[in-house]
Design a protein around this motif. Structure first.
Motif, PDB file in Angstrom:
ATOM      1  N   PHE A 165       0.841  -1.210   0.000  1.00 61.29           N
ATOM      2  CA  PHE A 165       0.000   0.000   0.000  1.00 61.29           C
ATOM      3  C   PHE A 165       0.870   1.252   0.000  1.00 61.29           C
ATOM      4  CE2 PHE A 165      -2.168   3.340   2.453  1.00 61.29           C
ATOM      5  CZ  PHE A 165      -3.288   3.529   1.648  1.00 61.29           C
ATOM      6  N   ALA A 166       1.945   1.217   0.832  1.00 62.33           N
ATOM      7  CA  ALA A 166       2.855   2.360   0.858  1.00 62.33           C
ATOM      8  C   ALA A 166       3.545   2.540  -0.491  1.00 62.33           C
ATOM      9  CB  ALA A 166       3.888   2.173   1.968  1.00 62.33           C
ATOM     10  N   LEU A 167       3.901   1.434  -1.135  1.00 55.82           N
ATOM     11  CA  LEU A 167       4.527   1.519  -2.465  1.00 55.82           C
ATOM     12  C   LEU A 167       3.577   2.176  -3.467  1.00 55.82           C
ATOM     13  CD1 LEU A 167       6.319  -1.944  -2.789  1.00 55.82           C
ATOM     14  CD2 LEU A 167       7.402   0.295  -2.862  1.00 55.82           C
ATOM     15  N   THR A 168       2.314   1.810  -3.411  1.00 58.21           N
ATOM     16  CA  THR A 168       1.325   2.397  -4.326  1.00 58.21           C
ATOM     17  C   THR A 168       1.218   3.909  -4.120  1.00 58.21           C
ATOM     18  OG1 THR A 168       0.069   0.326  -4.309  1.00 58.21           O
ATOM     19  CG2 THR A 168      -1.076   2.302  -5.071  1.00 58.21           C
ATOM     20  N   MET A 169       1.133   4.328  -2.860  1.00 58.18           N
ATOM     21  CA  MET A 169       1.031   5.744  -2.559  1.00 58.18           C
ATOM     22  C   MET A 169       2.286   6.495  -3.005  1.00 58.18           C
ATOM     23  SD  MET A 169      -1.951   6.001  -1.251  1.00 58.18           S
ATOM     24  CE  MET A 169      -1.894   7.659  -0.591  1.00 58.18           C
ATOM     25  N   MET A 170       3.482   5.907  -2.754  1.00 63.92           N
ATOM     26  CA  MET A 170       4.729   6.549  -3.167  1.00 63.92           C
ATOM     27  C   MET A 170       4.824   6.646  -4.681  1.00 63.92           C
ATOM     28  SD  MET A 170       6.673   7.419  -0.523  1.00 63.92           S
ATOM     29  CE  MET A 170       8.337   7.401  -1.177  1.00 63.92           C
ATOM     30  N   ALA A 171       4.391   5.592  -5.387  1.00 62.38           N
ATOM     31  CA  ALA A 171       4.446   5.609  -6.857  1.00 62.38           C
ATOM     32  C   ALA A 171       3.532   6.684  -7.427  1.00 62.38           C
ATOM     33  CB  ALA A 171       4.060   4.230  -7.399  1.00 62.38           C
ATOM     34  N   GLN A 172       2.338   6.822  -6.853  1.00 60.30           N
ATOM     35  CA  GLN A 172       1.417   7.866  -7.325  1.00 60.30           C
ATOM     36  C   GLN A 172       1.996   9.252  -7.071  1.00 60.30           C
ATOM     37  OE1 GLN A 172      -2.204   6.914  -5.235  1.00 60.30           O
ATOM     38  NE2 GLN A 172      -2.809   5.299  -6.691  1.00 60.30           N
ATOM     39  N   ALA A 173       2.620   9.433  -5.900  1.00 63.71           N
ATOM     40  CA  ALA A 173       3.222  10.733  -5.593  1.00 63.71           C
ATOM     41  C   ALA A 173       4.365  11.035  -6.539  1.00 63.71           C
ATOM     42  CB  ALA A 173       3.708  10.743  -4.142  1.00 63.71           C
ATOM     43  N   ALA A 174       5.184  10.016  -6.848  1.00 59.25           N
ATOM     44  CA  ALA A 174       6.309  10.217  -7.774  1.00 59.25           C
ATOM     45  C   ALA A 174       5.806  10.552  -9.161  1.00 59.25           C
ATOM     46  CB  ALA A 174       7.181   8.951  -7.808  1.00 59.25           C
ATOM     47  N   GLN A 175       4.720   9.899  -9.574  1.00 58.08           N
ATOM     48  CA  GLN A 175       4.158  10.182 -10.900  1.00 58.08           C
ATOM     49  C   GLN A 175       3.682  11.632 -11.012  1.00 58.08           C
ATOM     50  OE1 GLN A 175       0.760   7.777 -11.851  1.00 58.08           O
ATOM     51  NE2 GLN A 175       1.010   8.068 -14.070  1.00 58.08           N
ATOM     52  N   GLN A 180       7.325  18.324 -12.649  1.00 59.16           N
ATOM     53  CA  GLN A 180       7.597  19.598 -12.001  1.00 59.16           C
ATOM     54  C   GLN A 180       8.751  19.537 -11.002  1.00 59.16           C
ATOM     55  OE1 GLN A 180       3.687  19.977 -10.552  1.00 59.16           O
ATOM     56  NE2 GLN A 180       2.859  20.678 -12.531  1.00 59.16           N
ATOM     57  N   GLN A 181       8.934  18.409 -10.340  1.00 62.83           N
ATOM     58  CA  GLN A 181       9.995  18.269  -9.331  1.00 62.83           C
ATOM     59  C   GLN A 181      10.759  16.946  -9.555  1.00 62.83           C
ATOM     60  OE1 GLN A 181       7.176  18.846  -5.916  1.00 62.83           O
ATOM     61  NE2 GLN A 181       8.698  20.370  -5.267  1.00 62.83           N
ATOM     62  N   PRO A 182      11.563  16.914 -10.600  1.00 59.84           N
ATOM     63  CA  PRO A 182      12.251  15.645 -10.944  1.00 59.84           C
ATOM     64  C   PRO A 182      13.171  15.145  -9.826  1.00 59.84           C
ATOM     65  CG  PRO A 182      13.145  17.501 -12.189  1.00 59.84           C
ATOM     66  CD  PRO A 182      11.897  17.986 -11.535  1.00 59.84           C
ATOM     67  N   GLU A 183      13.817  16.056  -9.078  1.00 57.09           N
ATOM     68  CA  GLU A 183      14.702  15.606  -8.000  1.00 57.09           C
ATOM     69  C   GLU A 183      13.911  14.896  -6.900  1.00 57.09           C
ATOM     70  OE1 GLU A 183      17.921  15.552  -7.735  1.00 57.09           O
ATOM     71  OE2 GLU A 183      18.111  16.353  -9.769  1.00 57.09           O
ATOM     72  N   LEU A 184      12.737  15.471  -6.569  1.00 55.91           N
ATOM     73  CA  LEU A 184      11.890  14.837  -5.566  1.00 55.91           C
ATOM     74  C   LEU A 184      11.384  13.485  -6.066  1.00 55.91           C
ATOM     75  CD1 LEU A 184      10.323  14.882  -2.906  1.00 55.91           C
ATOM     76  CD2 LEU A 184       8.509  16.171  -4.086  1.00 55.91           C
ATOM     77  N   ALA A 185      11.015  13.434  -7.357  1.00 57.30           N
ATOM     78  CA  ALA A 185      10.543  12.177  -7.933  1.00 57.30           C
ATOM     79  C   ALA A 185      11.635  11.110  -7.899  1.00 57.30           C
ATOM     80  CB  ALA A 185      10.066  12.405  -9.367  1.00 57.30           C
ATOM     81  N   LYS A 186      12.889  11.526  -8.178  1.00 50.31           N
ATOM     82  CA  LYS A 186      14.006  10.582  -8.137  1.00 50.31           C
ATOM     83  C   LYS A 186      14.202  10.023  -6.737  1.00 50.31           C
ATOM     84  CE  LYS A 186      18.967  10.242  -9.053  1.00 50.31           C
ATOM     85  NZ  LYS A 186      20.177  10.979  -9.491  1.00 50.31           N
ATOM     86  N   LYS A 187      14.117  10.914  -5.737  1.00 58.35           N
ATOM     87  CA  LYS A 187      14.259  10.464  -4.351  1.00 58.35           C
ATOM     88  C   LYS A 187      13.143   9.505  -3.973  1.00 58.35           C
ATOM     89  CE  LYS A 187      14.714  12.223   0.372  1.00 58.35           C
ATOM     90  NZ  LYS A 187      14.724  13.430   1.234  1.00 58.35           N
ATOM     91  N   GLN A 188      11.906   9.806  -4.444  1.00 58.35           N
ATOM     92  CA  GLN A 188      10.785   8.921  -4.141  1.00 58.35           C
ATOM     93  C   GLN A 188      10.955   7.564  -4.819  1.00 58.35           C
ATOM     94  OE1 GLN A 188       7.679  11.555  -5.473  1.00 58.35           O
ATOM     95  NE2 GLN A 188       7.172  12.203  -3.365  1.00 58.35           N
ATOM     96  N   LEU A 189      11.516   7.555  -6.022  1.00 56.60           N
ATOM     97  CA  LEU A 189      11.759   6.292  -6.718  1.00 56.60           C
ATOM     98  C   LEU A 189      12.794   5.440  -5.978  1.00 56.60           C
ATOM     99  CD1 LEU A 189      11.761   7.426 -10.463  1.00 56.60           C
ATOM    100  CD2 LEU A 189      10.084   5.948  -9.333  1.00 56.60           C
TER     101      LEU A 189
END
Length: 350
Positions: A165-175, A180-189
């Motif tokens: 469930f946490a992975l799903t939420m993190m993946a949606q947030a990264a998407q 707009q925030q590629p560095e944040l998306a990279k960290k989330q990945l």
């Protein structure tokens, strides 16, 4: 050094020196009293102190020698008792000692020999009861399987399902933040990758418990080999395995040992973060030794509760077949489990 001076041998030597000192004082007092009261011509102060001094000097070295020699037999007999007690505490119930003459120490040795016989008899009874319990456990296998599935369902819900469930939420947030925030998306990945690996490890550990509770007719060595081979294909862990061919192992003891190894490997997968695991089974004439070690992060035995249930189960299984269970672990120094199981010789088994 101080501990050595408190040994039996040095106590004997001190007792001889104390006796020498007391004798010297008595003689000195006696001669001085005669000298003061009667002042005989044949007795002078110089003669008194020369005689007492010579006696003191010669007797001192004689006391050292006699004390050292006379304590040798006593020390050897006490060391024998200590060795026997240590052997019995380690599960070597065939150990015996013969002491002569028939005195208090010999009687203690005889009582310890009798204790060894009783412990050996109790181990036989434990293993016989374990055999009977094994038959009963097989008849109750279906109920145990249902209970195990329920426990696994709870573990899956508590651990893996929450991680997914946490992975799903993190993946949606990264998407959402990818453009707009590629560095944040990279960290989330990166966090998603780490959580996915953790969920995968947790799932593999839980799948270990889906294996049969019993060996289903396989020898213990083959069952453990199959278990480790399956893990090697799925985990990035290097296994160093050395197992002797085992004989005269009761079927119930094999089942218990298989489950102990299974539980230990499950704990390593779930908690240790180890890259190397050492598994050794060695059988001597009357004992079977099991060693399971890893180079993982370790833990404080008195504080860490994550693996306490599994460790308690392993210890109970070991004691149920008359063995001894020892575990050593420290943070960042890995964990090491040593198990010692008494094995009855073929001509000694009923």
């Amino acid at each position: 050094m101080l501990k050595k001076l408190n040994s039996v041998r040095y106590k004997f030597i001190r007792s001889h020196i104390y006796g020498l000192f007391l004798t010297t004082m008595i003689l000195l007092s006696f001669f001085l009293a005669i000298f003061v009261m009667y002042n005989p011509e044949w007795l002078s102060k110089e003669a008194i102190f020369l005689f007492v001094g010579s006696l003191l000097l010669v007797s001192f070295f004689v006391s050292l020698y006699v004390g050292f020699q006379s304590s040798g037999d006593m020390k050897e007999r006490i060391d024998g008792l200590s060795t026997l007690i240590r052997a019995l505490s380690q599960g070597k119930y065939d150990s015996r000692i013969r002491l002569t003459p028939d005195d208090e120490i010999a009687r203690i040795g005889s009582e310890l020999n009798e204790l060894g016989n009783k412990l050996k008899s109790q181990v036989k009874s434990l293993q016989r009861m374990a055999d009977e319990k094994s038959e009963f456990a097989k008849s109750a296998h279906k109920a145990a399987a249902i209970e195990e599935r329920q426990r696994l369902a709870r573990d899956l819900h508590d651990a893996v399902s929450q991680q997914l469930f946490a992975l799903t939420m993190m993946a949606q947030a990264a998407q959402r933040s990818f453009d707009q925030q590629p560095e944040l998306a990279k960290k989330q990945l990166e966090e998603i990758t780490s959580m996915a690996l953790q969920a995968q490890t947790e799932m593999r550990a839980l799948l270990l418990h889906l294996r049969p509770v019993h060996l289903s007719g396989e020898p213990l060595k083959q069952g453990i080999h199959n278990l480790i081979s399956e893990l090697q294909d799925k985990c990035q862990i290097r296994f160093d395995v050395h197992m002797d061919d085992m004989e005269n192992i009761p079927e119930s003891a094999e089942d218990h040992l298989f489950r102990i190894v299974q539980e230990a490997l499950s704990n390593i997968l779930r908690h240790a973060e180890a890259t190397e695991v050492d598994v050794r089974l060695k059988q001597e004439r009357t004992e079977l030794f099991v060693h399971i070690g890893d180079n993982g992060k370790g833990f404080e035995l008195d504080q860490d509760k994550k693996t306490s249930y599994g460790l308690k189960t392993m210890q109970e299984r070991t004691e149920e077949i008359g063995g001894t269970f020892t575990i050593r672990s420290k943070p960042h120094e890995g964990t090491y489990i040593d198990i010692r199981i008494p094995v009855q010789e073929s001509d000694d088994r009923e």
